[in-house]
Every structure is written in structure tokens, then in C-alpha cells.
Design an enzyme around this catalytic site. Structure first.
Site, PDB file in Angstrom:
ATOM      1  N   HIS A 168       0.688  -1.065  -0.105  1.00  0.00           N
ATOM      2  CA  HIS A 168      -0.028  -0.013  -0.064  1.00  0.00           C
ATOM      3  C   HIS A 168       0.774   1.386  -0.035  1.00  0.00           C
ATOM      4  O   HIS A 168       1.920   1.305   0.567  1.00  0.00           O
ATOM      5  CB  HIS A 168      -1.090  -0.084   1.209  1.00  0.00           C
ATOM      6  N   ASP A 201     -11.259   2.138  -0.682  1.00  0.00           N
ATOM      7  CA  ASP A 201     -10.305   2.948  -0.120  1.00  0.00           C
ATOM      8  C   ASP A 201     -10.956   3.757   0.930  1.00  0.00           C
ATOM      9  O   ASP A 201     -10.671   5.161   1.511  1.00  0.00           O
ATOM     10  CB  ASP A 201      -9.417   3.841  -0.794  1.00  0.00           C
TER      11      ASP A 201
HETATM   12  C1  1DF Z   1      -4.896   8.870   1.473  1.00  0.00           C
HETATM   13  C2  1DF Z   1      -5.125   8.099   0.476  1.00  0.00           C
HETATM   14  C3  1DF Z   1      -4.522   8.533   2.805  1.00  0.00           C
HETATM   15  C4  1DF Z   1      -5.006   6.961   0.748  1.00  0.00           C
HETATM   16  C5  1DF Z   1      -4.302   7.211   3.017  1.00  0.00           C
HETATM   17  O1  1DF Z   1      -3.783   6.731   3.944  1.00  0.00           O
HETATM   18  C6  1DF Z   1      -4.590   6.364   1.955  1.00  0.00           C
HETATM   19  C7  1DF Z   1      -5.228  10.485   1.268  1.00  0.00           C
HETATM   20  C8  1DF Z   1      -3.281   7.390   4.917  1.00  0.00           C
HETATM   21  O2  1DF Z   1      -6.048  10.695   0.465  1.00  0.00           O
HETATM   22  O3  1DF Z   1      -4.593  11.469   2.106  1.00  0.00           O
HETATM   23  O4  1DF Z   1      -4.540   5.002   1.952  1.00  0.00           O
HETATM   24  N1  1DF Z   1      -5.173   5.748  -0.451  1.00  0.00           N
HETATM   25  O5  1DF Z   1      -4.883   4.648  -0.466  1.00  0.00           O
HETATM   26  O6  1DF Z   1      -5.351   6.457  -1.560  1.00  0.00           O
HETATM   27 MN    MN Z   2      -5.495   3.210   0.746  1.00  0.00          MN
END
Ligand code: 1DF
Ligand code: MN
Length: 345
Positions: free
Chosen positions: A180, A306
Site C-alpha cells: 500500500h 479505500d
Molecule cells: C490517502 C489516500 C491516505 C490513501 C491514505 O492513508 C490512503 C489520502 C493514509 O487521500 O490522503 O490509504 N489511498 O490509499 O489512496
Molecule cells: Mn489506501
């Protein structure tokens, strides 16, 4: 949400124990705090914006808030992981002990709601031997069947053989590793952060795609041929790169330009097809999903929302309405995830 001939299983859903936020606050208070971590969790944990407060409320719940949101969006089941950066921003000892606590908490929530939740095993790459042991404990004691790693660990990549005990354990226990995104490491973040493109909008995908490629080109899948990984965000665009990666990888090998680009048994794209499953987290876009299915096969593309970072109910209907055979849509939403995560619902 209307009834469908498939269950909707969302496979990249996040949680954060309040105890982890307490540790994060202490790290954020340090003078030399990592700029990516500060920009990401420093923001979500302090911003009064509607987005940040919604996300913090959802992240810390493994019960009624989450279940209600799932019901409202038509999500039957979530595969849940410790949110980025998880324990990877902590010192080694804290990371090892906190990963165990987080896994116990998640396992408890899964025991309470087995029809709704599946958990991933969090590990501390800072201590690869302890991480391998935690994978074993997660599988044999907690009944979990996948591992979460949030990309780089304080600037270090799993392509370094010092981490390969983790791959050996994942392969031996037949559990996939979800690679991730994390915030960008400090030697990479500046040109992204100065223009506001370091986060999920772009930087995450660039860095996680790089990480997956480094794992491929380091020969990890020649050494661990049965190892399976999962990458989100439509494979962090790697399917779109596949042709050029294959061409330039063999050209670079032949030219002997870099010692680090060694011959591999297969083409880079072969590993994408044989060792990766891709989720569409954050990309509710039919053309990209179909293209990816055409590159890696319909058995290797799965649905993810997500949550709570992209809790967008309307996107579920967009995915339901894709022009795709019922059979392939069921693979996308349900059966691929059931197989990959060993979910029996
Ligand atoms: C964000 C996006 C933050 C994802 C995440 O974990 C995350 C974000 C802190 O938009 O700031 O898992 N993502 O997987 O797109
Ligand atoms: Mn994510």
C-alpha cells in the site's frame, strides 16, 4: 443500494487504533519529524476540515460507524488494514510491539463481525525476523490471511535482501502482501510537495509503483516464485507501463549499463500477471479497469473503495453499471477477493 447477483467486497479499507494516534502525536511533536508523515497524518490529525474530521472518525471505528457506512454504500464486506504509514514510521521496538497490539484489536473486531470484516496482518519491516514471526502468529493464531506493508520504511525498500525473511514467511504461509502507499520519503518529497502533488493525487502512486518495480527487478519473484502481492490504485499505473518496461528492461540488461539491472527469468510484465493482484482503489473508472483486466486477466483485478479516504457512494453504482459480463463483474466484486484473502462468506 439495489440488490446485485454478487457481494461487494472492498479490499483496501483502513483503520487506526486510538493508541496508534497517541504514538503518532509524540512522533509529530519531534523537531526532526519526517516531512511526508507530517504532511499526511499531521494534516488529518489536526485539520478542522470536514474531510479530515470525517476520516478520523471513521478510521478509529471498527463497529457501528463503519457498519452503517458500509450499509449505506452497499458494501457487504471490508478487508481492513492498519492505515498508512502504520507502524513503519515508529522506532523498531515500538513498531514490533504495536503491530501485535493492532493485529489483536483487528482480530477482535473480525471475531465480532465475521460476516462483515476480514483483517490484514500488520508487520514492522524494521525487524524482518519479528515481522516473519508476526505473519506466522497472524495466520496460525489470529486467522488472518494477508499482510499489509505501507511501501517504504523510513526510505528503505523491500528490494533490499535484508528484508527478504518477510517474503519467505509470506510465501511459506501462502499469504499475499498488500503493498500500500506511504507518504513520500524525505529524499523524494520536495518536488512533489512544493506543488501539492505528493499525496494520493499522484505522489503515492509514483512511489508505490517504483517500489513494486524495484521488487520485480531485484529478482524477488525468481527467488520466491509463489509469493503473491497486491497493489492498489489500478496497479499504481504499472499495467499501462508494461510494454515499455519489458522493452527497456531487456535493453538495459543487454547493455550491462547497471549492475542492479540483472537478467530475470521472465519479463517484468510476466511477474505482474503471475505474482500480483490489482485493486481499483480510488479509480472508479471503467476504461482503466477493463484495460487492466486485459493486461493481467479478469482473475487478478479486484474491487476496493479505500474507505474512509474515498468514501464515495456514487462510485459503487458506477462500478455496478460497468459494461461487463455478469461473470467478470462477480469476479471483480466478490470471488477474486474471496480466493485471494481466503474469505468464506
Ligand atoms: C490517502 C489516500 C491516505 C490513501 C491514505 O492513508 C490512503 C489520502 C493514509 O487521500 O490522503 O490509504 N489511498 O490509499 O489512496
Ligand atoms: Mn489506501
Amino acid at each position: 443500494m439495489h440488490k446485485t447477483p454478487y457481494k461487494r467486497i472492498a479490499t483496501e479499507e483502513a483503520f487506526a487504533p486510538p493508541e496508534m494516534l497517541y504514538i503518532y502525536r509524540k512522533i509529530l511533536a519531534k523537531d526532526d519529524v519526517d516531512p511526508g508523515f507530517k504532511g499526511l497524518m499531521g494534516f488529518y490529525m489536526s485539520s478542522p476540515s470536514a474531510r479530515a474530521t470525517h476520516i478520523m472518525r471513521c478510521l478509529t471505528d471498527l463497529d457501528q460507524v463503519r457498519l452503517q457506512h458500509m450499509d449505506e454504500a452497499g458494501i457487504d464486506h471490508q478487508v481492513i488494514a492498519l492505515t498508512a504509514p502504520g507502524v513503519q514510521v515508529m522506532d523498531k521496538a515500538t513498531a514490533v510491539s504495536f503491530s501485535q497490539l493492532a493485529n489483536d484489536q483487528l482480530a477482535e473486531a473480525v471475531r465480532k463481525h465475521p460476516a462483515r470484516f476480514t483483517g490484514m496482518i500488520a508487520v514492522a519491516p524494521q525487524d524482518p525476523v519479528a515481522a516473519a514471526k508476526e505473519i506466522e502468529r497472524g495466520v496460525t493464531k489470529l486467522g488472518m490471511h494477508s499482510v499489509i506493508i505501507n511501501s517504504h520504511t523510513q526510505g528503505e525498500y523491500l528490494s533490499d535482501p535484508k528484508f527478504w525473511d518477510i517474503f519467505a514467511a509470506a510465501e511459506a504461509h501462502d499469504v499475499p502482501i498488500y503493498l500500500h502507499p506511504n507518504s513520500l520519503p524525505k529524499n523524494m518529497i520536495e518536488p512533489f510537495q512544493e506543488c501539492g502533488l505528493d499525496g494520493a493525487i499522484y505522489g503515492f502512486g509514483v512511489e508505490t509503483g517504483l517500489h513494486a518495480l524495484r521488487i520485480i527487478t531485484a529478482g524477488v519473484f525468481d527467488r520466491f516464485p509463489k509469493l503473491q502481492m497486491i497493489i492498489g490504485h489500478m496497479g499504481e499505473a504499472l499495467p499501462f507501463w508494461a510494454y515499455r518496461l519489458d522493452y527497456m528492461h531487456q535493453a538495459t540488461v543487454k547493455s550491462q549499463r547497471y549492475e542492479s539491472i540483472k537478467p530475470l527469468r521472465k519479463k517484468p510484465s510476466d511477474y505482474l500477471r503471475e505474482n500480483f493482484t490489482i485493486t481499483n482503489s480510488g479509480v472508479a473508472w471503467e476504461p482503466a479497469i477493463k484495460f487492466t483486466q486485459s493486461v493481467v486477466g479478469v482473475d487478478r483485478v479486484m474491487y476496493a473503495m479505500d474507505y474512509p479516504y474515498q468514501y464515495a457512494i456514487d462510485e459503487v453504482a458506477v462500478m455496478d453499471n460497468m459494461q461487463m459480463s455478469d461473470e467478470d463483474k462477480k469476479k471483480f466484486f466478490q470471488t477474486n477477493a474471496q480466493r485471494v484473502f481466503k474469505i468464506n462468506i
